[in-house]
Design a protein around this motif. Structure first.
Motif, mmCIF file in Angstrom:
data_model
loop_
_atom_site.group_PDB
_atom_site.id
_atom_site.type_symbol
_atom_site.label_atom_id
_atom_site.label_comp_id
_atom_site.label_asym_id
_atom_site.label_seq_id
_atom_site.Cartn_x
_atom_site.Cartn_y
_atom_site.Cartn_z
ATOM 1 N N GLY A 1 0.810 -1.206 0.000
ATOM 2 C CA GLY A 1 0.000 0.000 0.000
ATOM 3 C C GLY A 1 0.848 1.263 0.000
ATOM 4 N N LYS A 2 0.157 2.381 -0.232
ATOM 5 C CA LYS A 2 0.841 3.659 -0.375
ATOM 6 C C LYS A 2 1.529 4.096 0.912
ATOM 7 C CE LYS A 2 0.003 8.494 -1.607
ATOM 8 N NZ LYS A 2 -0.991 9.500 -2.057
ATOM 9 N N GLU A 3 0.843 3.959 2.049
ATOM 10 C CA GLU A 3 1.397 4.455 3.311
ATOM 11 C C GLU A 3 2.670 3.705 3.692
ATOM 12 O OE1 GLU A 3 0.009 5.128 7.981
ATOM 13 O OE2 GLU A 3 -1.441 4.487 6.449
ATOM 14 N N ILE A 4 2.645 2.369 3.604
ATOM 15 C CA ILE A 4 3.826 1.575 3.959
ATOM 16 C C ILE A 4 4.964 1.855 2.986
ATOM 17 C CG2 ILE A 4 4.709 -0.762 4.279
ATOM 18 C CD1 ILE A 4 2.739 0.112 6.403
ATOM 19 N N THR A 5 4.629 2.015 1.710
ATOM 20 C CA THR A 5 5.662 2.293 0.705
ATOM 21 C C THR A 5 6.356 3.613 0.989
ATOM 22 O OG1 THR A 5 4.431 1.047 -0.968
ATOM 23 C CG2 THR A 5 6.105 2.590 -1.752
ATOM 24 N N GLU A 6 5.579 4.641 1.276
ATOM 25 C CA GLU A 6 6.170 5.945 1.555
ATOM 26 C C GLU A 6 6.989 5.930 2.848
ATOM 27 O OE1 GLU A 6 2.945 8.681 1.528
ATOM 28 O OE2 GLU A 6 2.831 8.777 -0.677
ATOM 29 N N GLU A 7 6.521 5.207 3.859
ATOM 30 C CA GLU A 7 7.284 5.111 5.102
ATOM 31 C C GLU A 7 8.623 4.402 4.877
ATOM 32 O OE1 GLU A 7 4.886 3.201 7.999
ATOM 33 O OE2 GLU A 7 3.563 4.941 8.325
ATOM 34 N N GLY A 8 8.586 3.339 4.067
ATOM 35 C CA GLY A 8 9.828 2.618 3.771
ATOM 36 C C GLY A 8 10.824 3.489 3.033
ATOM 37 N N MET A 9 10.362 4.253 2.054
ATOM 38 C CA MET A 9 11.266 5.130 1.302
ATOM 39 C C MET A 9 11.774 6.273 2.167
ATOM 40 S SD MET A 9 9.802 5.303 -2.608
ATOM 41 C CE MET A 9 8.164 5.885 -2.152
ATOM 42 N N THR A 10 10.928 6.779 3.066
ATOM 43 C CA THR A 10 11.378 7.835 3.973
ATOM 44 C C THR A 10 12.475 7.331 4.893
ATOM 45 O OG1 THR A 10 9.187 8.876 3.928
ATOM 46 C CG2 THR A 10 10.644 9.450 5.758
ATOM 47 N N GLY A 11 12.316 6.102 5.398
ATOM 48 C CA GLY A 11 13.352 5.522 6.246
ATOM 49 C C GLY A 11 14.652 5.292 5.507
ATOM 50 N N GLU A 12 14.562 4.804 4.273
ATOM 51 C CA GLU A 12 15.781 4.585 3.476
ATOM 52 C C GLU A 12 16.432 5.909 3.105
ATOM 53 O OE1 GLU A 12 18.726 2.356 1.640
ATOM 54 O OE2 GLU A 12 17.084 1.741 2.969
ATOM 55 N N LEU A 13 15.623 6.933 2.849
ATOM 56 C CA LEU A 13 16.169 8.254 2.542
ATOM 57 C C LEU A 13 16.919 8.816 3.750
ATOM 58 C CD1 LEU A 13 16.175 10.240 0.147
ATOM 59 C CD2 LEU A 13 14.218 11.368 1.191
ATOM 60 N N ALA A 14 16.380 8.592 4.945
ATOM 61 C CA ALA A 14 17.069 9.028 6.161
ATOM 62 C C ALA A 14 18.378 8.274 6.343
ATOM 63 C CB ALA A 14 16.162 8.821 7.374
ATOM 64 N N LYS A 15 18.393 6.991 5.979
ATOM 65 C CA LYS A 15 19.626 6.209 6.079
ATOM 66 C C LYS A 15 20.692 6.731 5.119
ATOM 67 C CE LYS A 15 19.002 1.818 6.337
ATOM 68 N NZ LYS A 15 18.743 0.398 5.939
ATOM 69 N N GLU A 16 20.294 7.067 3.899
ATOM 70 C CA GLU A 16 21.244 7.619 2.933
ATOM 71 C C GLU A 16 21.765 8.983 3.384
ATOM 72 O OE1 GLU A 16 22.503 6.142 0.368
ATOM 73 O OE2 GLU A 16 21.259 4.337 0.531
ATOM 74 N N ASN A 17 20.882 9.772 3.982
ATOM 75 C CA ASN A 17 21.296 11.074 4.508
ATOM 76 C C ASN A 17 22.326 10.896 5.613
ATOM 77 O OD1 ASN A 17 21.305 13.876 5.069
ATOM 78 N ND2 ASN A 17 19.788 13.567 6.668
ATOM 79 N N SER A 18 22.084 9.941 6.513
ATOM 80 C CA SER A 18 23.031 9.678 7.599
ATOM 81 C C SER A 18 24.369 9.215 7.053
ATOM 82 C CB SER A 18 22.440 8.628 8.546
ATOM 83 O OG SER A 18 23.364 8.292 9.557
ATOM 84 N N SER A 19 24.341 8.397 6.004
ATOM 85 C CA SER A 19 25.585 7.914 5.416
ATOM 86 C C SER A 19 26.410 9.050 4.827
ATOM 87 C CB SER A 19 25.270 6.875 4.332
ATOM 88 O OG SER A 19 26.446 6.439 3.692
ATOM 89 N N MET A 20 25.745 9.999 4.180
ATOM 90 C CA MET A 20 26.472 11.132 3.602
ATOM 91 C C MET A 20 26.960 12.102 4.668
ATOM 92 S SD MET A 20 24.734 12.238 -0.012
ATOM 93 C CE MET A 20 23.046 12.327 0.573
#
Length: 228
Positions: free
Chosen positions: A105-124
């Motif tokens: 679903g849309k909500e879970i998909t967006e939450e997953g991408m938000t979490g991965e985006l935060a992980k990439e931000n932390s890595s940089m």
């Protein structure tokens, strides 16, 4: 009788005056120049690494954007998932997580991408933040050289008295060189820290715009229950 005006004698050039080379000036700073030199090497490395990590072509390769867009347009979400998995980058890593969660679903998909985006931000941001640490520590190391140099200066002054200023001037030179060297490292380190932090934030905003564009018309209802 005409008396000729007296001609003032020209001052004689100072004898034995020597100019110090750059290496001699650095060596005058004492032992604290070793950690300051290590800080300078680390600063150059972190700046170069940060410029590469935050490059728009590195964070969100244009070819990856176009290929995933084409696969989405054709409805080939499995192919898009496999492409993102085979071509890792901050953009494709976020897209891979989102595509893998489409069936939830849309909500879970967006939450997953938000979490991965935060992980990439932390890595940089991890390596970029070390520039701030160097910007704080380098002046402190220079200040430590200032303190030790002043201690030597007063010790020599107490031992030899004011009649021998050569030892006192050498210790004061160590004080000034150490302090200046710490500031020379700290100023560009802080400048690079803020520049790279803003550059990384702009790159992540670019990823967010691409994701919004790709998932705007995603048919979540028809993909319900699908697992990639």
């Amino acid at each position: 009788i005409i008396v000729a005006p007296a001609v003032a004698a020209e001052p004689a050039a100072p004898a034995g005056e020597q100019k110090r080379t750059l290496w001699q000036t650095i060596a005058q700073g004492g032992w604290v120049m070793v950690p300051i030199a290590l800080c300078s090497i680390a600063t150059l490395y972190l700046i170069g690494d940060g410029v590469i990590r935050t490059s728009p072509k590195k964070v969100a390769p244009p070819e990856a954007d176009e290929n995933v867009k084409t696969l989405f347009r054709n409805g080939d979400y499995v192919g898009a998932y496999n492409y993102c998995k085979a071509n890792p980058s901050p953009l494709t890593n976020v897209l891979r997580v989102g595509i893998g969660l489409l069936g939830e679903g849309k909500e879970i998909t967006e939450e997953g991408m938000t979490g991965e985006l935060a992980k990439e931000n932390s890595s940089m941001q991890t390596y970029i933040s070390y520039l701030s640490v160097i910007g704080v520590c380098a002046p402190m190391i220079g200040l430590l050289g200032t303190v030790t140099g002043m201690i030597k200066a007063f010790q020599r002054l107490g031992a030899a008295g004011i009649g021998d200023p050569s030892g006192l001037s050498a210790a004061i030179g160590e004080v000034l060189v150490a302090t200046a060297s710490g500031l020379i490292i700290a100023i560009p380190a802080f400048g690079a820290f803020y520049f790279l932090r803003n550059r990384a934030a702009a790159s992540l905003h670019h990823i967010h715009d691409i994701i919004n564009r790709l998932f705007r018309k995603m048919p979540y209802e028809s993909l319900a229950g699908v697992h990639l």
